[in-house]
Motif scaffolding. Structure first.
Motif, mmCIF file in Angstrom:
data_model
loop_
_atom_site.group_PDB
_atom_site.id
_atom_site.type_symbol
_atom_site.label_atom_id
_atom_site.label_comp_id
_atom_site.label_asym_id
_atom_site.label_seq_id
_atom_site.Cartn_x
_atom_site.Cartn_y
_atom_site.Cartn_z
ATOM 1 N N ASP A 1 29.805 46.306 50.749
ATOM 2 C CA ASP A 1 28.769 46.075 51.685
ATOM 3 C C ASP A 1 27.260 46.533 50.962
ATOM 4 O OD1 ASP A 1 30.460 45.096 53.548
ATOM 5 O OD2 ASP A 1 30.330 46.935 54.910
ATOM 6 N N TRP A 2 27.384 47.548 50.036
ATOM 7 C CA TRP A 2 26.346 48.013 49.627
ATOM 8 C C TRP A 2 25.657 46.969 48.263
ATOM 9 C CZ3 TRP A 2 23.424 52.835 49.005
ATOM 10 C CH2 TRP A 2 23.352 53.725 49.783
ATOM 11 N N GLY A 3 26.788 46.254 48.079
ATOM 12 C CA GLY A 3 26.412 45.100 47.110
ATOM 13 C C GLY A 3 26.702 45.727 45.572
ATOM 14 N N ILE A 4 27.325 46.741 45.489
ATOM 15 C CA ILE A 4 27.399 47.337 44.034
ATOM 16 C C ILE A 4 28.930 47.159 43.465
ATOM 17 C CG2 ILE A 4 25.435 48.815 44.222
ATOM 18 C CD1 ILE A 4 27.332 51.134 44.795
ATOM 19 N N VAL A 5 29.831 46.542 44.209
ATOM 20 C CA VAL A 5 31.267 46.378 43.937
ATOM 21 C C VAL A 5 31.669 44.946 44.316
ATOM 22 C CG1 VAL A 5 33.600 47.029 44.282
ATOM 23 C CG2 VAL A 5 31.948 48.727 43.692
ATOM 24 N N TYR A 6 32.459 44.311 43.603
ATOM 25 C CA TYR A 6 32.676 42.793 43.936
ATOM 26 C C TYR A 6 34.504 42.573 43.755
ATOM 27 C CZ TYR A 6 27.689 42.531 42.849
ATOM 28 O OH TYR A 6 26.419 42.689 42.695
ATOM 29 N N LYS A 7 34.582 41.732 44.746
ATOM 30 C CA LYS A 7 35.896 41.608 44.420
ATOM 31 C C LYS A 7 36.301 40.336 43.425
ATOM 32 C CE LYS A 7 37.668 41.741 49.116
ATOM 33 N NZ LYS A 7 38.087 41.352 50.334
ATOM 34 N N GLU A 8 37.525 40.608 42.733
ATOM 35 C CA GLU A 8 37.601 39.773 41.412
ATOM 36 C C GLU A 8 38.923 39.156 41.638
ATOM 37 O OE1 GLU A 8 38.116 40.804 37.155
ATOM 38 O OE2 GLU A 8 35.792 40.326 37.489
ATOM 39 N N TYR A 9 39.304 37.902 41.529
ATOM 40 C CA TYR A 9 40.635 37.339 41.755
ATOM 41 C C TYR A 9 41.065 37.032 40.369
ATOM 42 C CZ TYR A 9 39.475 37.538 46.663
ATOM 43 O OH TYR A 9 39.153 38.000 48.032
ATOM 44 N N LYS A 10 42.560 37.269 40.108
ATOM 45 C CA LYS A 10 43.500 36.982 38.746
ATOM 46 C C LYS A 10 44.157 35.714 39.145
ATOM 47 C CE LYS A 10 42.279 41.467 36.657
ATOM 48 N NZ LYS A 10 42.914 42.519 35.828
ATOM 49 N N PRO A 11 44.136 34.583 38.476
ATOM 50 C CA PRO A 11 45.073 33.786 38.428
ATOM 51 C C PRO A 11 46.364 34.172 38.576
ATOM 52 C CG PRO A 11 43.236 33.047 36.889
ATOM 53 C CD PRO A 11 43.082 34.301 37.111
ATOM 54 N N GLY A 12 47.209 33.754 39.373
ATOM 55 C CA GLY A 12 48.862 34.210 39.451
ATOM 56 C C GLY A 12 48.808 35.580 40.149
ATOM 57 N N GLU A 13 47.958 36.326 40.456
ATOM 58 C CA GLU A 13 47.926 37.531 41.023
ATOM 59 C C GLU A 13 47.914 37.433 42.585
ATOM 60 O OE1 GLU A 13 48.604 40.859 39.867
ATOM 61 O OE2 GLU A 13 48.804 40.229 37.904
ATOM 62 N N ARG A 14 48.503 38.266 43.403
ATOM 63 C CA ARG A 14 48.209 38.369 44.722
ATOM 64 C C ARG A 14 47.408 39.479 45.088
ATOM 65 N NH1 ARG A 14 54.042 37.391 48.131
ATOM 66 N NH2 ARG A 14 52.242 37.717 49.772
ATOM 67 N N LYS A 15 47.438 40.287 44.225
ATOM 68 C CA LYS A 15 46.475 41.485 44.441
ATOM 69 C C LYS A 15 44.932 41.413 44.658
ATOM 70 C CE LYS A 15 49.567 44.924 42.472
ATOM 71 N NZ LYS A 15 49.652 45.833 41.586
ATOM 72 N N GLU A 16 44.201 42.221 44.946
ATOM 73 C CA GLU A 16 42.891 41.886 44.889
ATOM 74 C C GLU A 16 42.317 42.812 43.830
ATOM 75 O OE1 GLU A 16 41.350 42.920 48.841
ATOM 76 O OE2 GLU A 16 41.026 40.701 49.482
ATOM 77 N N TYR A 17 41.308 42.512 43.021
ATOM 78 C CA TYR A 17 41.011 43.359 42.087
ATOM 79 C C TYR A 17 39.431 43.597 42.273
ATOM 80 C CZ TYR A 17 45.273 42.864 39.512
ATOM 81 O OH TYR A 17 46.342 43.095 39.082
ATOM 82 N N PHE A 18 38.731 44.772 41.892
ATOM 83 C CA PHE A 18 37.610 45.239 42.082
ATOM 84 C C PHE A 18 36.996 45.557 40.979
ATOM 85 C CE2 PHE A 18 40.486 46.150 45.813
ATOM 86 C CZ PHE A 18 39.539 45.425 46.837
ATOM 87 N N LYS A 19 35.656 45.350 40.961
ATOM 88 C CA LYS A 19 34.734 45.402 39.517
ATOM 89 C C LYS A 19 33.310 45.885 40.018
ATOM 90 C CE LYS A 19 33.975 44.162 35.199
ATOM 91 N NZ LYS A 19 34.576 45.090 34.170
ATOM 92 N N ALA A 20 32.793 46.968 39.301
ATOM 93 C CA ALA A 20 31.432 47.298 39.737
ATOM 94 C C ALA A 20 30.212 46.732 38.950
ATOM 95 C CB ALA A 20 31.191 48.869 39.398
ATOM 96 N N ASP A 21 29.164 46.433 39.601
ATOM 97 C CA ASP A 21 27.933 45.901 38.959
ATOM 98 C C ASP A 21 27.975 46.821 37.779
ATOM 99 O OD1 ASP A 21 25.526 44.776 38.139
ATOM 100 O OD2 ASP A 21 24.643 44.759 40.122
ATOM 101 N N GLN A 22 27.597 45.983 36.563
ATOM 102 C CA GLN A 22 27.314 46.909 35.246
ATOM 103 C C GLN A 22 26.098 47.112 35.000
ATOM 104 O OE1 GLN A 22 30.296 48.322 33.495
ATOM 105 N NE2 GLN A 22 31.161 47.867 35.510
ATOM 106 N N ASP A 23 25.258 46.387 35.755
ATOM 107 C CA ASP A 23 23.687 46.454 35.412
ATOM 108 C C ASP A 23 23.062 47.673 36.039
ATOM 109 O OD1 ASP A 23 20.913 46.303 35.186
ATOM 110 O OD2 ASP A 23 20.907 43.797 35.599
ATOM 111 N N ILE A 24 22.812 48.769 35.227
ATOM 112 C CA ILE A 24 22.184 50.022 35.869
ATOM 113 C C ILE A 24 20.866 49.668 36.476
ATOM 114 C CG2 ILE A 24 21.400 52.269 35.128
ATOM 115 C CD1 ILE A 24 24.306 51.852 34.899
ATOM 116 N N ASP A 25 19.999 48.782 36.115
ATOM 117 C CA ASP A 25 18.645 48.612 36.922
ATOM 118 C C ASP A 25 19.053 47.940 38.167
ATOM 119 O OD1 ASP A 25 17.290 49.470 34.724
ATOM 120 O OD2 ASP A 25 16.859 47.474 33.770
ATOM 121 N N SER A 26 20.051 46.858 38.273
ATOM 122 C CA SER A 26 20.469 46.326 39.388
ATOM 123 C C SER A 26 21.117 47.364 40.424
ATOM 124 C CB SER A 26 21.452 45.250 38.989
ATOM 125 O OG SER A 26 22.128 44.653 40.229
#
Length: 167
Positions: free
Chosen positions: A66-91
């Protein structure tokens, strides 16, 4: 200092820092973990690393999204959801500033606008109150406007100059 110890200390410190920018300790620790992870992590990996429950992980990941600083990432063949943080410190800094303005500054401005508009009262106390709340409203409003301009004008020459002065 061993890597594991350094990582744990970073996660703990970032967690404590999070409360200063308006999120809880666990949410900040999850963000820190995702920010320093070379790959996206599943909820289970976050739970295991931070020793937190599924409900706690789920609620805080949703908040970070909701804050917009973490995103869901889907991996082909995986049923799980994965999460990644925004890596741009300025952003990251801009998004935190925007959220803090929405959650803290704008509500304070509404209260200041409301309390300065009371029925006429000729007492010294009431006049002083009115004067100070108007001054506070003007100051906070200008600060919020300046923050908004800095956040929204990344490529603006003034912002670039300010950033150079800060570094």
């Amino acid at each position: 200092m061993e890597f594991k110890e350094a990582k744990d200390q970073f996660l703990q410190t970032w967690g404590a820092l999070g409360s200063q920018w308006g999120i809880n300790k666990t949410m900040a620790q999850i963000h820190a973990l995702l920010m320093i992870s070379p790959d996206s992590l599943s909820m289970e990996e976050v739970m295991e690393e931070l020793q937190i429950s599924r409900g706690n992980a789920s609620m805080n990941l949703r908040g970070l999204i909701d804050w917009g600083i973490v995103y869901k990432e889907y991996k082909p063949g995986e049923r799980k959801e994965y999460f990644k943080a925004d890596q741009d410190i300025d952003s990251l800094a801009r998004k935190i500033a925007i959220e803090r303005s929405k959650r803290e500054i704008k509500p304070a401005l509404r209260v200041l606008a409301d309390v300065k508009n009371f029925d006429d009262n000729p007492s010294n106390e009431a006049q002083k109150f009115k004067m100070k709340t108007e001054e506070l409203y003007e100051f906070v409003s200008k600060a919020d406007t300046m923050l908004g301009k800095i956040v929204n004008q990344k490529e603006n020459w003034i912002t670039k100059t300010i950033m150079k002065l800060m570094s």
